[in-house]
Design an enzyme around this catalytic site. Sequence first.
Site, PDB file in Angstrom:
ATOM      1  N   GLN A 269       0.812  -1.218   0.000  1.00 29.84           N
ATOM      2  CA  GLN A 269       0.000   0.000   0.000  1.00 29.84           C
ATOM      3  C   GLN A 269       0.841   1.262   0.000  1.00 29.84           C
ATOM      4  O   GLN A 269       0.311   2.361  -0.225  1.00 29.84           O
ATOM      5  CB  GLN A 269      -0.952   0.002   1.196  1.00 29.84           C
ATOM      6  CG  GLN A 269      -0.274   0.181   2.556  1.00 29.84           C
ATOM      7  CD  GLN A 269      -1.244   0.079   3.712  1.00 29.84           C
ATOM      8  OE1 GLN A 269      -1.572  -1.021   4.164  1.00 29.84           O
ATOM      9  NE2 GLN A 269      -1.693   1.204   4.231  1.00 29.84           N
ATOM     10  N   CYS A 275      -5.212   0.611   3.460  1.00 27.76           N
ATOM     11  CA  CYS A 275      -5.316  -0.787   3.906  1.00 27.76           C
ATOM     12  C   CYS A 275      -6.714  -1.356   3.677  1.00 27.76           C
ATOM     13  O   CYS A 275      -6.865  -2.507   3.270  1.00 27.76           O
ATOM     14  CB  CYS A 275      -4.963  -0.885   5.384  1.00 27.76           C
ATOM     15  SG  CYS A 275      -5.963   0.181   6.442  1.00 27.76           S
ATOM     16  N   HIS A 411      -6.258  -0.879  11.494  1.00 28.47           N
ATOM     17  CA  HIS A 411      -5.694  -1.470  10.277  1.00 28.47           C
ATOM     18  C   HIS A 411      -6.619  -2.576   9.751  1.00 28.47           C
ATOM     19  O   HIS A 411      -7.181  -3.334  10.540  1.00 28.47           O
ATOM     20  CB  HIS A 411      -4.316  -2.039  10.608  1.00 28.47           C
ATOM     21  CG  HIS A 411      -3.510  -2.458   9.423  1.00 28.47           C
ATOM     22  ND1 HIS A 411      -3.423  -1.713   8.270  1.00 28.47           N
ATOM     23  CD2 HIS A 411      -2.736  -3.555   9.220  1.00 28.47           C
ATOM     24  CE1 HIS A 411      -2.632  -2.349   7.404  1.00 28.47           C
ATOM     25  NE2 HIS A 411      -2.207  -3.460   7.963  1.00 28.47           N
TER      26      HIS A 411
END
Length: 464
Positions: A269, A275, A411
């Site tokens: 990424q 993410c 995340h």
Amino acid sequence: MSVGFRCCALIPWMVLAAVLGSVLSLGEDLDRPLFGPPGSPIGVHESDPGLKKVMLFAEERYNRGSNAMHLRKISRFVSATKQLVKGIRYTITVELSNTLCKKSAMVRTCDFYPETQKLKTEVCVFEVWDIPWQGTSTLLKQKCSPKGQSAAQFKLQSPKKLNKCVVFVKYSFLIALFGLTEAERRLQIFQENLKTAEKLQALDQGSAEYGVTKFSDLTEEEFRSTYLNPLLSQWTLHRGMKPAPPAKTPAPDSWDWRDHGAVSPVKNQGMCGSCWAFSVTGNIEGQWFLKNGTLLSLSEQELVDCDGLDQACRGGLPSNAYEAIEKLGGLESETDYSYTGHKQKCDFTNRKVAAYINSSVELPKDEREIAAWLAENGPISVALNAFAMQFYKKGVSHPWKIFCNPWMIDHAVLLVGYGERNGIPFWAIKNSWGEDYGEQGYYYLQRGSNACGINRMGSSAVIN
Ligand SMILES: *[C@@H]1O[C@H](CO)[C@@H](O)[C@H](O)[C@H]1NC(C)=O
Ligand SMILES: *[C@@H]1O[C@H](CO)[C@@H](O)[C@H](O)[C@H]1NC(C)=O
């Protein structure tokens, strides 16, 4: 309330608080959220050890790049945010002033000039990209101007005009509080109290001393009425996903979708908080493979550019992404719409759709049910607290709960399998920080204790 916060217990708690301050990122400025969708920038406290390190790094680079005779040092911390990307991206606003030291003497103990006019204070914004597991820091941006000049221009973007989406998102994480154990709830109260104590201490002109114990008496009822009730009403506004139909058979002892061709190679990424897009494409790649028999690599950039429900490189939620994909009509392939790692104008064309989805479902919160569902239906989009991931090299990670608070989710990743290694049950997690991260791009997390909130935000697309 608890005895734990009183008398003799104070010292360990203070130590813990210093750590927690960084783990949980206490925000100084209440405008700046402590929570956000995975990948979004959040406020960070001055005492954050990661931030301290990065500030020294910025100061050193600043001095190296200037031809001033005197060494200049950070004289005041103004504000900072950090964002989980591949590593952490810090945006720091500080003041720097002249010290008495000549530059040749690179010592850290140099005093500032006592005369204000000789300080020549500047306000600087630094952007630093820190990758803890690689031990690298990069100065991305440095912008300075004399103090007093156009200070407004240096105000960091604070999400004053939080749109509804962000608000839902924020509460969707907080809502997880309902599942907190008593100890975790206390930590939350403690954290708020600590913030208050710190503020009082900082503002006190006299000799008062403020300690954690004085402010730790918030009862659970007070806590509930202060924090939880407003959240409940907000929560009802959140777009709910349908619950996933339960798995038909119990989970086998182990399963790994990599052995069954449903997982594309690990992606990267980069310096973007995307993410959430990688987590969702990973899930859809698996779903498409199981439906169609072909493993595709699908476009994250399409989501970064065209998903108006999420915040591109500033974070997003899988539940929103599924909705956006349904509205758009599908995802293009990685080769047709390749990744650049920054937001561009949407360049999606229906003609190039490589995979579509019809709806999405929310996974149960029980890890055994999640495992059974995974083995039966494919890789799952999940989100977690990634604090421990920042320092991970290999093996099965099982961080202390306080280092990996399950409601501080920042995340999004992909669950591709599970099993047991040397008697430790684990989840195999596909990350999006490149193949050089962890074990060939994968992170292994202990399974069975809801570690790092791994069970809280599981979801999947559905293809009919
Ligand atoms: C898989 O997808 C391709 C391209 O969209 C299509 O041509 C093919 O018929 C599909 N195969 C199956 C088994 O669904
Ligand atoms: C699923 O979505 C595709 C693409 O939008 C559509 O063509 C198809 O008819 C849908 N399938 C069902 C069963 O609704």
